[in-house]
Motif scaffolding. Structure first.
Motif, short mmCIF file in Angstrom:
data_model
loop_
_atom_site.label_atom_id
_atom_site.label_comp_id
_atom_site.label_asym_id
_atom_site.label_seq_id
_atom_site.Cartn_x
_atom_site.Cartn_y
_atom_site.Cartn_z
N PRO A 93 0.81 -1.23 0.00
CA PRO A 93 0.00 0.00 0.00
C PRO A 93 0.84 1.28 0.00
N LYS A 94 1.94 1.28 0.75
CA LYS A 94 2.76 2.50 0.82
C LYS A 94 3.40 2.80 -0.53
N ASP A 95 3.78 1.76 -1.27
CA ASP A 95 4.35 1.95 -2.60
C ASP A 95 3.29 2.37 -3.60
N TYR A 96 2.09 1.78 -3.45
CA TYR A 96 0.97 2.12 -4.32
C TYR A 96 0.61 3.60 -4.17
N LEU A 97 0.65 4.10 -2.94
CA LEU A 97 0.28 5.48 -2.68
C LEU A 97 1.43 6.46 -2.96
N ALA A 98 2.63 5.94 -3.03
CA ALA A 98 3.79 6.81 -3.27
C ALA A 98 3.96 7.16 -4.74
N ASP A 99 3.30 6.40 -5.62
CA ASP A 99 3.45 6.61 -7.06
C ASP A 99 2.09 6.56 -7.72
N VAL A 100 1.37 7.69 -7.65
CA VAL A 100 0.00 7.77 -8.17
C VAL A 100 0.01 8.48 -9.52
N PRO A 101 -0.61 7.87 -10.58
CA PRO A 101 -1.27 6.57 -10.57
C PRO A 101 -0.26 5.42 -10.59
N ALA A 102 -0.57 4.38 -9.85
CA ALA A 102 0.33 3.23 -9.77
C ALA A 102 0.46 2.57 -11.14
N PRO A 103 1.67 2.26 -11.56
CA PRO A 103 1.85 1.63 -12.88
C PRO A 103 1.43 0.16 -12.86
N ASN A 104 1.13 -0.36 -14.05
CA ASN A 104 0.90 -1.80 -14.17
C ASN A 104 2.26 -2.50 -14.10
N ILE A 105 2.35 -3.55 -13.30
CA ILE A 105 3.58 -4.34 -13.27
C ILE A 105 3.25 -5.76 -13.72
N HIS A 106 4.25 -6.50 -14.11
CA HIS A 106 4.05 -7.87 -14.61
C HIS A 106 3.03 -7.90 -15.75
N TRP A 107 3.10 -6.92 -16.63
CA TRP A 107 2.23 -6.89 -17.81
C TRP A 107 2.61 -8.07 -18.69
N GLN A 108 1.69 -9.02 -18.87
CA GLN A 108 2.01 -10.28 -19.52
C GLN A 108 1.04 -10.58 -20.66
N HIS A 109 1.59 -10.78 -21.83
CA HIS A 109 0.79 -11.23 -22.97
C HIS A 109 0.62 -12.73 -22.88
N ILE A 110 -0.63 -13.22 -22.95
CA ILE A 110 -0.87 -14.66 -22.93
C ILE A 110 -0.63 -15.20 -24.33
N SER A 111 0.38 -16.03 -24.47
CA SER A 111 0.77 -16.54 -25.79
C SER A 111 -0.22 -17.60 -26.27
N GLU A 112 -0.16 -17.92 -27.56
CA GLU A 112 -1.03 -18.96 -28.12
C GLU A 112 -0.77 -20.30 -27.45
N GLU A 113 0.48 -20.55 -27.06
CA GLU A 113 0.84 -21.81 -26.42
C GLU A 113 0.24 -21.90 -25.01
N GLU A 114 0.15 -20.77 -24.33
CA GLU A 114 -0.37 -20.75 -22.96
C GLU A 114 -1.90 -20.71 -22.91
N MET A 115 -2.52 -20.26 -24.01
CA MET A 115 -3.95 -19.98 -24.00
C MET A 115 -4.84 -21.18 -23.64
N PRO A 116 -4.60 -22.39 -24.20
CA PRO A 116 -5.48 -23.50 -23.85
C PRO A 116 -5.55 -23.76 -22.34
N PHE A 117 -4.39 -23.77 -21.68
CA PHE A 117 -4.38 -24.01 -20.24
C PHE A 117 -5.06 -22.87 -19.50
N GLU A 118 -4.77 -21.62 -19.87
CA GLU A 118 -5.37 -20.45 -19.22
C GLU A 118 -6.89 -20.51 -19.30
N PHE A 119 -7.39 -20.90 -20.48
CA PHE A 119 -8.83 -20.96 -20.69
C PHE A 119 -9.45 -22.11 -19.90
N MET A 120 -8.88 -23.30 -20.05
CA MET A 120 -9.44 -24.49 -19.40
C MET A 120 -9.34 -24.42 -17.88
#
Length: 384
Positions: free
Chosen positions: A293-320
């Motif tokens: 919370p202290k880091d979230y409030l120290a940098d407003v607006p808080a940036p997105n971290i771990h921005w991850q594109h779900i690849s075609e290979e990962e998609m079946p497992f993610e969906f199921m």
């Protein structure tokens, strides 16, 4: 992958309130003890304004959709005042349209000191409560580090219903330290008899980075756990509850917000440590916000971290991983609508699981059999 059309995918909003009065020994959620034992009005206002700024950075992901549901989780969201939620919803509505019957769920602690009268939350626009009861046994509550008593839990359900809430979920855990089958069934009976319309009933798991992981409690024997599960299911069905997901039982409508998760819908996410999933024309992405919370409030607006594109290979497992938790599963056509991929490359794996009796032999629906739900991890491994 075909071009995705986000307009065809439902959109929800998750809001994370990171503070609680006391960290429970089994909890691995992003929760932090409230500073000085109480949440000050200044800190509440600072955090609510940060949430709005956070949302501003995600408006491009809305893609002309309205918000179907909102879930406010934590932590203990009932530490935030009803007035604070009224203001927050007003700000959000200025930026994104709400569905006319938008489901808005608040997680609340049954402890009598943490929340305002339930009527105030209802007036603020919250129309569904999720009460973190866990158990109605005072000894087990103490072992779990909960700050409420069994009487507090009963009163919370009664007061929520009396205040006018038609939809009240009760969170219950089973397989607690040294818990008997009779004690686990007692918890279910208390929830049902006092008016729960929805029950989230799941087995305690020992997660890393928790007190229970470092100092493991004595858990029930495997045979006891099996008896709890089977007898609990029989009891809930006898009381008119329908199981629609691995750990979700209902007498009312399903939780729209959780259904959106399980049907691979989209959800914006604001607040410290909140996780989101969004569909853009060129792909599907997951993201997380700063945890502390202290880091979230120290940098407003808080940036997105771990921005991850779900690849075609990962998609079946993610969906199921999501849709197969549902008893009803999901229509086959939704695989392509929600992932942009053809189901054809998975036909051999699906046929194999059907022959093993783990997936239903249905050309129109992807769904586990009863046996498949018992061995869900085995089913999911086929899609890795």
């Amino acid at each position: 992958m075909t071009v995705l059309n986000p307009k065809n995918i439902p959109l929800s909003l998750y809001i994370h309130m990171p503070w609680c009065v006391k960290k429970c020994p089994y909890c691995d959620f992003n929760s932090h003890t409230v500073p000085d034992g109480t949440l000050s009005l200044d800190l509440e206002q600072q955090y609510l304004h940060a949430l709005v700024e956070d949302l501003n950075t995600q408006l491009e992901y809305v893609q002309e959709r309205c918000i179907e549901s909102i879930f406010i989780g934590g932590g203990t969201p009932s530490l935030i005042s009803a007035h604070g939620y009224t203001w927050l919803f007003e700000q959000i509505k200025r930026k994104i349209e709400f569905r006319s019957d938008c489901e808005i769920t608040l997680e609340a602690n049954p402890g009598t000191l943490e929340h305002q009268p339930f009527e105030d939350y209802l007036k603020a626009g919250i129309n569904r409560l999720s009460l973190g009861v866990q158990t109605f046994d005072t000894t087990h509550l103490q072992k779990l580090g909960r700050i409420h008593s069994a009487n507090n839990a009963v009163d919370a359900i009664k007061n929520a219903k009396k205040a006018g809430f038609q939809r009240v979920n009760v969170d219950l855990m089973h397989g607690l330290p040294e818990q008997s089958c009779e004690q686990a069934l007692f918890d279910l009976k208390q929830a049902v008899e006092h008016g729960a319309t929805h029950i989230s009933w799941y087995q305690l798991t020992i997660e890393p980075n928790t007190v229970f992981f470092r100092t493991k409690p004595i858990l029930p024997h495997e045979n006891t756990l099996e008896d709890i599960q089977s007898q609990g299911e029989v009891y809930l069905r006898s009381q008119g509850f329908v199981q629609y997901e691995v750990s979700a039982w209902r007498k009312e409508a399903p939780s729209r917000h959780n259904m959106n998760y399980w049907q691979f819908g989209d959800y914006l996410a604001i607040g410290a440590g909140a996780h989101g999933k969004v569909t853009l024309n060129h792909g599907i992405y997951r993201f997380q916000k700063t945890r502390q919370p202290k880091d979230y409030l120290a940098d407003v607006p808080a940036p997105n971290i771990h921005w991850q594109h779900i690849s075609e290979e990962e998609m079946p497992f993610e969906f199921m991983m999501n849709v197969l938790r549902l008893n009803q599963g999901i229509s086959v056509e939704n695989y392509t609508l929600r992932t942009g991929l053809s189901l054809e490359p998975l036909h051999a794996k699906i046929k194999k699981l059907q022959k093993q009796g783990l997936l239903r032999d249905d050309r129109e629906v992807l769904a586990c059999t009863t046996q498949g739900h018992l061995f869900l991890n085995t089913v999911l491994e086929q899609f890795l």
